[in-house]
Structures are given as C-alpha cells and as structure tokens.
Design a protein around this motif. Structure first.
Motif, PDB file in Angstrom:
ATOM      1  N   MET A  18       0.831  -1.205   0.000  1.00 57.73           N
ATOM      2  CA  MET A  18       0.000   0.000   0.000  1.00 57.73           C
ATOM      3  C   MET A  18       0.867   1.257   0.000  1.00 57.73           C
ATOM      4  O   MET A  18       0.608   2.212  -0.744  1.00 57.73           O
ATOM      5  N   LEU A  19       1.916   1.249   0.814  1.00 60.63           N
ATOM      6  CA  LEU A  19       2.824   2.399   0.871  1.00 60.63           C
ATOM      7  C   LEU A  19       3.504   2.624  -0.469  1.00 60.63           C
ATOM      8  O   LEU A  19       3.570   3.757  -0.973  1.00 60.63           O
ATOM      9  N   PHE A  20       4.018   1.550  -1.071  1.00 54.35           N
ATOM     10  CA  PHE A  20       4.678   1.669  -2.375  1.00 54.35           C
ATOM     11  C   PHE A  20       3.697   2.147  -3.448  1.00 54.35           C
ATOM     12  O   PHE A  20       4.048   2.951  -4.312  1.00 54.35           O
ATOM     13  N   THR A  21       2.472   1.632  -3.392  1.00 58.89           N
ATOM     14  CA  THR A  21       1.479   2.003  -4.393  1.00 58.89           C
ATOM     15  C   THR A  21       1.196   3.500  -4.354  1.00 58.89           C
ATOM     16  O   THR A  21       0.957   4.126  -5.392  1.00 58.89           O
ATOM     17  N   GLU A  22       1.238   4.087  -3.153  1.00 63.52           N
ATOM     18  CA  GLU A  22       0.918   5.504  -3.015  1.00 63.52           C
ATOM     19  C   GLU A  22       2.025   6.419  -3.534  1.00 63.52           C
ATOM     20  O   GLU A  22       1.760   7.584  -3.844  1.00 63.52           O
ATOM     21  N   VAL A  23       3.255   5.931  -3.616  1.00 59.55           N
ATOM     22  CA  VAL A  23       4.353   6.809  -4.034  1.00 59.55           C
ATOM     23  C   VAL A  23       4.944   6.411  -5.386  1.00 59.55           C
ATOM     24  O   VAL A  23       5.856   7.064  -5.877  1.00 59.55           O
ATOM     25  N   MET A  24       4.450   5.335  -5.975  1.00 59.33           N
ATOM     26  CA  MET A  24       4.900   4.931  -7.308  1.00 59.33           C
ATOM     27  C   MET A  24       3.705   4.328  -8.028  1.00 59.33           C
ATOM     28  O   MET A  24       2.585   4.393  -7.536  1.00 59.33           O
ATOM     29  N   THR A  25       3.899   3.741  -9.179  1.00 56.30           N
ATOM     30  CA  THR A  25       2.784   3.143  -9.904  1.00 56.30           C
ATOM     31  C   THR A  25       2.369   1.826  -9.244  1.00 56.30           C
ATOM     32  O   THR A  25       3.187   1.113  -8.664  1.00 56.30           O
ATOM     33  N   HIS A  26       1.083   1.523  -9.351  1.00 57.94           N
ATOM     34  CA  HIS A  26       0.559   0.316  -8.704  1.00 57.94           C
ATOM     35  C   HIS A  26       1.178  -0.947  -9.270  1.00 57.94           C
ATOM     36  O   HIS A  26       1.470  -1.894  -8.535  1.00 57.94           O
ATOM     37  N   ASN A  27       1.401  -0.996 -10.580  1.00 54.53           N
ATOM     38  CA  ASN A  27       2.018  -2.183 -11.173  1.00 54.53           C
ATOM     39  C   ASN A  27       3.464  -2.350 -10.712  1.00 54.53           C
ATOM     40  O   ASN A  27       3.937  -3.462 -10.499  1.00 54.53           O
ATOM     41  N   ALA A  28       4.183  -1.219 -10.569  1.00 58.61           N
ATOM     42  CA  ALA A  28       5.552  -1.292 -10.074  1.00 58.61           C
ATOM     43  C   ALA A  28       5.572  -1.777  -8.632  1.00 58.61           C
ATOM     44  O   ALA A  28       6.460  -2.539  -8.223  1.00 58.61           O
TER      45      ALA A  28
END
Length: 608
Positions: free
Chosen positions: A514-524
């Motif tokens: 969730m944290l990564f999705t908020e600061v980069m693309t969801h697929n990444a």
C-alpha cells in the motif's frame, strides 16, 4: 566548460551514493506534491531528471515508461472517450443512468453504483477516462462542484475494479506472476474470474458507505477562480423542442432545464402564446420554442442537450455539414452593413454562410426572435458556421472581433449507437482476451476516427498530455527505487517485524505494498513486492494464495495520493484538487480496506 564536461561532472556521483540519491528524490517528489502547487508532471519529470543526471538510472530506464503499454492505452482511451462524448453517448449515460440528484451526496450515490458495476467488467482507467467528460457536464447541469464528484468517480472505479480479475491491470499483473511462480514450483495455478470478489465486494461496500457518509466533510467545494456567471455578455437564444424529442411530456424540472448554471429559461413560445415566468411543473410539448438567457458557456451546454435544437431553421440550410461546424463569437462593428436592419432582412446566412443563434447586447435582455432583432454596433453574435469563418473575417471591417468558442462542435447524435457499439466491441475484445487491451483500444480509436464519431482535431485536444507525462515519468522514479534496492530493503525490514507470524506477515505485505502504491505506480509496487511475499510464504511454509489476494488488493486500492493510481491522476486537474485533498479522504479509506482485507482473506483463503 563545454556540455560534455558538464555532463561528466554531474554524473560522477559515486555508486555508493545511489541509494541516498534515490531516497532524496522520493522524499522530494512527495514533499513537492504535498506542499506546493507545482504541476505533478513537472515534479515527476524533475525527479527522473535528477536520477538520470546522477547516473542512478540510464536513459532507457528513465523513459521506458513513455513506451509502456499502460500509458499508450490511457492515451488512446481519451480518443475513444471523445468519440463516445462527441456522439452524445456519455450525455445519455449521465442523464439516463445518473439521473437528477438533489444534493452532492445524492449525486455521489447515483454515480457510484453504476460506475462500480461497470468497472468490475472493464478496465478502470478506460471507464474513468470515458466518464470524466460526461460527469463534468452532468455536474455543471446540476450545479454541483466538480471537486465533489471527481475523486468519488475515481474511487468508485477502483472499488469496482478490485471485485473481479478483469477490473484492473494490477489484478492481471499479479495473476500473471502467480501463474509463473506456481509453474516454476511444479503446480500451475491461477486466479479465477471471481476469486477476488470474496474480498473485493465487501471492500467495495465498505468504501462506498464511507464515501457517502463522509464525503460532504472531507471533499473540498472549489469553484473556478473566474466564475462563468461573472461574464457580462448575456446571450438570448431560442431552442426548439424537436418533434421526436425525449423531453416531450416531461416537466421543466424533470427535463433538467430548471437550474442550469449560468442560464435561465425566460419564457416559452407555444404556437404564438407566450408563457412568461415559466413554472418548474410546466409540461413540455413538441415544437415549444424555449427562450433562454445566459452566458456563452451555458449556451454551448444547451446545444448538447438531446432533444433540443436551435429554433432557427437557417441552421439546416448551411452548406457545411453540421458536424463540421463550431460556434464563433463576433462583435458587430459600426461599419457592418447589417446595422439598422434585422438579422432576417440583412440575409445574414446568405451573406456570411453562417447563422446567428444568439445575441448579447450590454446585458440587455432582447425579447424579439433572433431573426427580428435589429442589429446595433457592439452587439455580440454567437454564430454557428464552419471554422474557416474565423480566418475569413478576422480582419473584416464588418466585425471588431472574431473568435472561436472551443469544444463547441455539435454532437454527431445520429452516431451515438455506433460509438456505443465500438466501445462495447473494445470491452469484449479485451475481456475475452481476443486482443491485449492496448490493441483493442487502438482498434476502437481507429474505428472512432474512420466513422467520424471523433474528428482528428477534437481527438488531439481530448488527450490529457499532462496525465500521460506524469504516469510515464513515474515509471522512471520507480525504476530508481528498484535498481538501488531501496524498496527491497524497506520491505524486508518491515516484514521482519512480523516475527514469523503468518497473519502479521500478511498485514505487513499489505502495508508495504500500500505504501509503495501511493508513491509509485501500482504495477511497479506489486512487481517489487511479489517476490518478497512469495519468499515470506515459503519461509513460513504456508499457502501463498492469501498473499496473492492481498497483493492484488493493496496494489489497486490506492486512495491517499494522486500518483498511486492512474485514475486519481486523471481527475486531479478536472476536480481542481490539491495533493492534501487525497490525503484527507484517502488515508482513512486505505486503513479501512487494509483491515477488511487482512481479516477476510484468511477466512476465504486459509493459510493451511
């Protein structure tokens, strides 16, 4: 110092510093988006530039996002959406499906359910791209601020998309990686169409209730810096209820003509009988002539209402096809030969190959029919004609000023069914995997152009280049976090805190994703987290399927930032939002869906 030397100097950052550079860029991007009004595309491009110049990523890694099929798909979908909008298809959806709400909360309720249902069976970005123009027009017609509608539109698409395998590209990415990993383990598995529904549907219900209850307080109510109602030019225009109009038999209120922004219904001419001070309960009849007074943007909106047509029959006598025309404003000069004569007697159509559909005169309300108005110097005409009228009369002594009103080509209403069929064919081709999504959208866009449901000029203007640049650049920032292993180290550190407990590890996987999705693309984000989640499940000796479900949910359910999901970026500009608006309404929603997902997933998909 020449450019080559300068480039060598900039890129001599030691490799050991790369992780620190990547962390600094990540923090800088988030802070700039959070605390400043710098456009997101500029922020993202700046981040990519720093990573490129310092040598953290190479030029291929920096710009590979711009060739990504997801970015191409979104760009092409703007063309498909323009075709549907230009034929009146989106207006039909917004009128028939969304209806006439009484309040912003009612509008959100009417919009959310059909959007969620449609998003479950077609790509979320495609749906939102096509609905943005319709929802914008719908909001204006119902006097509802777009800042109250655009985030709920994006969130509704996301919430519907997590309910099925086909709803979002993230679900397909996760499923593809799951198939590959299980095949390598010797036991091929994949998600079924409705596996995600067991968790996604409860999340959609919880999210929908949250938006309905709290949106009135958490969403901003922003108005344009310059209100269209402040325009001093008030036009008088006549519209005719067509003999086959769907408005016949409806009251003024039910037809949506009562509270149009920036325009009001002054009177009705019914077979020569004038009905002033029109009641909202007045029932419309065929061939009623409706006299409206309002500003130019609102007059343009009137032209798009299905069932209404310009009252002057001169419109249908012009040489250019109506779909090739646009609206033009022209200020009459004192040397114009029409001065002192009525528009009809001056034979305006014959002389200029154009038709006057509205007239403005210093805020004065003109009671005559358009053809009977006697022209005075300084009158402003709203003219329907071919775009070439602007060039032909820009330096004419007959007019002081001639300018085109953008986005005013009459709808190709006769092609609405054709545009809807092209859209449905695109959805079916992609849903049943006849073609990849990008191929299906390219075919649909080509069909829209070939059938003239959308013109080349309008399609070019419909593409939101700022959105595409932001999404493309975000891949470069994500690549910098990946190649420096910043994401890996952060993920492993947080998962280690779970102390080998499967449920707490599941919570950790969701939280980091969730944290990564908020600061980069969801697929990444899911691409980074998948191998870590797979390793965690193998170490614990538990079923990997719960982690797959959690990855798909966390990778799609991005609500707290505009950069986490493409649809959040797509509504950023139309809604007039700030970065903090997403934080305020999105963080509680993220936390609620986190809780719902990690509680329900082990129930439906046990660890053992």
């Amino acid at each position: 110092m020449d450019c080559a030397c300068l480039g060598d100097l900039i890129t001599t950052v030691p490799a050991a510093w790369f992780p620190f550079v990547a962390k600094a860029v990540l923090v800088g991007v988030v802070l700039l988006l959070l605390l400043t009004r710098v456009p997101p595309e500029i922020v993202m491009l700046s981040g990519v530039t720093v990573l490129l110049l310092t040598g953290v990523i190479d030029d291929h890694q920096a710009f590979e996002g711009f060739a990504n099929s997801q970015v191409v798909t979104i760009g092409v979908l703007f063309i498909v959406g323009e075709g549907v909008r230009n034929t009146g298809g989106v207006a039909w959806i917004s009128d028939r499906v969304f209806g006439r709400p009484k309040s912003p909360t009612g509008a959100i309720a009417r919009m959310m359910l059909p959007t969620m249902v449609m998003a479950a069976f077609m790509k979320t970005t495609a749906l939102v791209a096509m609905l943005i123009p319709g929802v914008s027009d719908w909001g204006k017609q119902n006097r509802i601020s777009l800042s109250k509608l655009m985030i709920p539109l994006s969130y509704s698409g996301i919430l519907g998309g997590v309910c099925t395998l086909l709803g979002t590209s993230t679900n397909l990415v996760v499923n593809g990686m799951y198939e590959a990993s299980s095949r390598a383990d010797g036991a091929p598995h994949s998600l079924a169409m409705f596996d995600l529904t067991w968790v996604g549907l409860p999340c959609a219900i919880v999210g929908g209730i949250y938006l309905l209850v709290f949106s009135r307080w958490l969403l901003p109510d922003r108005k344009p810096a310059i209100d269209q109602n402040d325009d001093p030019r008030e036009y008088t225009v006549e519209m005719l209820v067509a003999p086959d109009s769907s408005l016949i038999g409806k009251t003024i209120e039910d037809a949506g003509l009562r509270h149009l922004p920036g325009v009001f219904l002054a009177e009705i001419d019914r077979e020569g009988q004038i009905l002033p001070a029109v009641s909202r309960q007045e029932v419309l009849r065929a061939k009623d002539r409706l006299v409206f007074v309002g500003v130019v943007d609102s007059i343009v909106d009137l032209q798009r209402i299905r069932g209404l047509a310009p009252a002057t029959d001169q419109v249908f006598k012009l040489s250019a096809p109506r779909t090739d025309r646009c609206l033009i404003e022209a200020v009459v000069s004192d040397s114009c030969p029409l001065v002192g004569r009525s528009i009809r007697d001056g034979r305006f159509r014959s002389v200029y190959n154009a038709v006057v559909i509205a007239v403005a005169r210093n805020g004065e309300r003109l009671k005559q029919k358009i053809g009977d108005i006697v022209v005075k110097p300084g009158d402003t005409f709203l003219i329907e004609s071919h775009p070439s009228f602007v060039e032909q009369h820009r330096n004419s002594r007959d007019f002081f000023l001639v300018s085109r009103v953008e986005g005013t080509a009459p709808p190709h209403s006769g092609k609405a069914l054709l545009a809807a069929s092209i859209l449905m064919a695109m959805v079916l081709l992609a849903s049943f995997k006849v073609f990849p999504m990008v191929y299906a959208t390219l075919l649909a866009a080509g069909a829209m152009l070939l059938t003239r449901c959308a013109t080349v000029d309008l399609s070019r203007k419909a593409i939101k280049w700022d959105v595409l640049v932001t999404i493309g650049a975000s891949f470069g920032v994500s690549k910098g976090l990946e190649v420096t292993h910043v994401a890996d180290h952060l993920a492993m550190s947080i998962i280690a805190l779970a102390r080998h407990d499967p449920w707490w590890t599941l919570c950790g996987v969701y939280g980091v994703t969730m944290l990564f999705t908020e600061v980069m693309t969801h697929n990444a984000a899911v691409a980074l987290m998948f191998p870590l989640a797979h390793a965690a499940a193998a170490t614990l000796g538990v079923n990997f399927l719960p982690f797959v479900i959690v990855l798909a949910m966390a990778g799609s359910a991005s609500f707290a930032t505009p950069v986490g999901y493409a649809t959040n970026l797509m509504v950023y500009g139309p809604g007039g939002y700030k970065f903090s608006d997403y934080l305020r309404i999105g963080i509680p929603l993220n936390l609620m869906l986190w809780a719902v997902t990690v509680v329900l997933t082990p129930i439906f998909f046990p660890f053992r």
